[in-house]
Scaffold this active site. Structure first.
Site, mmCIF file in Angstrom:
data_model
loop_
_atom_site.group_PDB
_atom_site.id
_atom_site.type_symbol
_atom_site.label_atom_id
_atom_site.label_comp_id
_atom_site.label_asym_id
_atom_site.label_seq_id
_atom_site.Cartn_x
_atom_site.Cartn_y
_atom_site.Cartn_z
ATOM 1 N N SER A 31 -2.794 9.783 10.072
ATOM 2 C CA SER A 31 -1.561 9.002 10.205
ATOM 3 C C SER A 31 -0.725 9.469 11.389
ATOM 4 C CB SER A 31 -0.689 9.156 8.957
ATOM 5 O OG SER A 31 -1.267 8.463 7.894
ATOM 6 N N HIS A 62 -2.102 3.465 11.670
ATOM 7 C CA HIS A 62 -3.571 3.436 11.784
ATOM 8 C C HIS A 62 -3.963 2.136 12.477
ATOM 9 C CE1 HIS A 62 -4.773 6.885 9.206
ATOM 10 N NE2 HIS A 62 -3.555 6.698 8.732
ATOM 11 N N HIS A 84 -8.905 4.509 3.802
ATOM 12 C CA HIS A 84 -8.493 5.367 2.686
ATOM 13 C C HIS A 84 -8.951 4.762 1.360
ATOM 14 C CE1 HIS A 84 -5.455 6.052 5.885
ATOM 15 N NE2 HIS A 84 -5.494 7.303 5.477
ATOM 16 N N TYR A 86 -7.222 4.817 -1.284
ATOM 17 C CA TYR A 86 -6.090 4.143 -1.939
ATOM 18 C C TYR A 86 -5.885 2.707 -1.455
ATOM 19 C CZ TYR A 86 -3.298 5.343 2.224
ATOM 20 O OH TYR A 86 -2.837 5.467 3.505
ATOM 21 N N GLU A 87 -6.512 2.346 -0.329
ATOM 22 C CA GLU A 87 -6.396 0.965 0.140
ATOM 23 C C GLU A 87 -7.241 0.023 -0.712
ATOM 24 O OE1 GLU A 87 -6.113 0.572 4.685
ATOM 25 O OE2 GLU A 87 -7.007 2.542 4.401
ATOM 26 N N ALA A 114 -2.417 13.980 8.394
ATOM 27 C CA ALA A 114 -1.045 14.398 8.116
ATOM 28 C C ALA A 114 -1.037 14.875 6.667
ATOM 29 C CB ALA A 114 -0.098 13.219 8.294
ATOM 30 N N MET A 212 -4.091 12.462 1.393
ATOM 31 C CA MET A 212 -4.846 11.382 0.749
ATOM 32 C C MET A 212 -6.108 11.000 1.530
ATOM 33 S SD MET A 212 -1.564 9.009 -0.144
ATOM 34 C CE MET A 212 -0.009 9.778 -0.661
ATOM 35 N N SER A 213 -6.641 11.927 2.286
ATOM 36 C CA SER A 213 -7.817 11.577 3.104
ATOM 37 C C SER A 213 -8.716 12.802 3.254
ATOM 38 C CB SER A 213 -7.341 11.100 4.486
ATOM 39 O OG SER A 213 -6.741 12.173 5.180
ATOM 40 N N ASN A 236 5.665 17.402 6.110
ATOM 41 C CA ASN A 236 6.766 17.547 5.135
ATOM 42 C C ASN A 236 6.414 18.663 4.172
ATOM 43 O OD1 ASN A 236 4.724 15.246 4.337
ATOM 44 N ND2 ASN A 236 5.479 16.092 2.408
ATOM 45 N N HIS A 248 6.657 7.451 3.963
ATOM 46 C CA HIS A 248 5.621 7.344 4.999
ATOM 47 C C HIS A 248 6.257 7.305 6.384
ATOM 48 C CE1 HIS A 248 1.740 6.571 6.750
ATOM 49 N NE2 HIS A 248 2.154 5.434 7.286
HETATM 50 N N1 HPA Z 1 1.319 14.201 0.037
HETATM 51 C C1 HPA Z 1 0.221 13.453 0.239
HETATM 52 N N2 HPA Z 1 -0.118 12.968 1.417
HETATM 53 C C2 HPA Z 1 0.674 13.259 2.459
HETATM 54 C C3 HPA Z 1 1.841 14.023 2.318
HETATM 55 C C4 HPA Z 1 2.189 14.520 1.036
HETATM 56 O O1 HPA Z 1 3.191 15.211 0.837
HETATM 57 N N3 HPA Z 1 2.396 14.125 3.557
HETATM 58 C C5 HPA Z 1 1.590 13.437 4.407
HETATM 59 N N4 HPA Z 1 0.541 12.904 3.749
#
Ligand code: HPA
Length: 274
Positions: A31, A62, A84, A86-87, A114, A212-213, A236, A248
């Site tokens: 991301s 993306h 992903h 989740y998509e 990320a 998530m990847s 983060n 996001h």
């Molecule tokens: N959790 C899951 N996926 C992420 C996060 C997070 O805190 N930050 C960036 N992608």
């Protein structure tokens, strides 16, 4: 022929017939990390919509482009935008590009993402070299008939992120004076961010970062016998570890601020990669 194998072959044939040679390294960009692909010289850009069985990315940050060209003197092919779970894609589609790269004869893969930082020492903007990952929450992309031409039914996963590549990455970071953390990445299904309790659980299990990847693609890459290097950009502090709410747009914004560090490091790593 196995339906998945047919898809892999068709996509690999299409890509190979549009580029002049087998790339040395495949790169998957996470991301907001797409700008690394803009550094590629003499680019040949293939849109996902024209590659058989590639799907469109539905996520902001993306792009949906495969870029071939030279980076730090190496032939690379980079995914600007990944698929992903989740998509809504099956794991077989989520990981299709990785198998396609293996089919094309590519031996090396750099996976970026990320991620949320779980380790107390990690702050937004930090880079983490992935030394291992937690698979427990990731449905296996190898489920179903084994594709024998790629690898064994029960592949070993005890040394996923190549030790020598990690030494090389640490050396590159040292030369550039970049503080490169090292840690364990854990997969989370998403698309919702983790709960505070999820993060306490992941921390207890030994995770340093969550996202998530990556884990699906890396399992497949390892199954195919590829050399894997993984880099996380900590965007983060994970849920409950700061007062900030997760979003996001914040993830993409921090990725934008820190991307130049990741690009500089990735280019230095590629330079040394043999
Ligand atoms: N959790 C899951 N996926 C992420 C996060 C997070 O805190 N930050 C960036 N992608």
């Amino acid at each position: 022929m196995n339906e998945l194998l047919l898809k892999i072959n068709q996509a690999a044939d299409y890509i190979s017939s549009n580029i002049p040679c087998t790339p040395d390294i495949a790169i998957i960009l996470g991301s907001g990390l797409g700008p690394l692909a803009d550094e590629i010289e003499n680019p040949i850009v293939l849109s996902y919509e024209n590659i058989p069985h590639f799907v469109q990315s539905t996520v902001k940050g993306h792009d949906g482009k495969l870029v071939f060209g030279q980076l730090s003197g190496k032939n690379v092919i980079a995914m600007k935008g990944r698929f992903h779970y989740y998509e809504g894609h099956d794991m077989s589609i989520t990981t299709l590009p990785t198998r396609v790269f293996a089919k094309m004869g590519i031996k090396n893969i750099m996976v970026t993402n990320a991620a949320g930082g779980i380790n107390d020492d990690f702050n937004p903007g930090d880079l983490m070299l992935i030394k291992d990952h937690i698979t427990l929450f990731c449905p296996s992309p190898l489920r179903g008939p084994n594709l024998e031409e790629f690898g064994a039914r029960f592949p070993d996963m005890s040394d996923i992120y190549n030790k020598y590549l990690r030494i090389m990455a640490n050396n590159a970071a040292e030369r550039l004076n970049i503080d490169l953390k090292e840690g364990v990445y854990s997969f989370f299904n998403g698309p919702q961010y983790e709960s505070k309790a999820d993060i306490i659980a992941l921390k207890t299990l030994g995770a340093d970062a969550t996202g998530m990847s990556t884990v699906p693609e890396v399992i497949v890459a390892k199954h195919c016998g590829m050399n894997v290097l993984g880099l996380s950009l900590i965007t983060n502090k994970a849920a409950g570890l700061s007062n900030e709410k997760l979003s996001h747009s914040e993830v993409v914004a921090i990725a934008k601020v820190a991307e130049s560090k990741l690009i500089t490091l990735a280019k230095e790593i590629v330079k040394d990669w043999n």
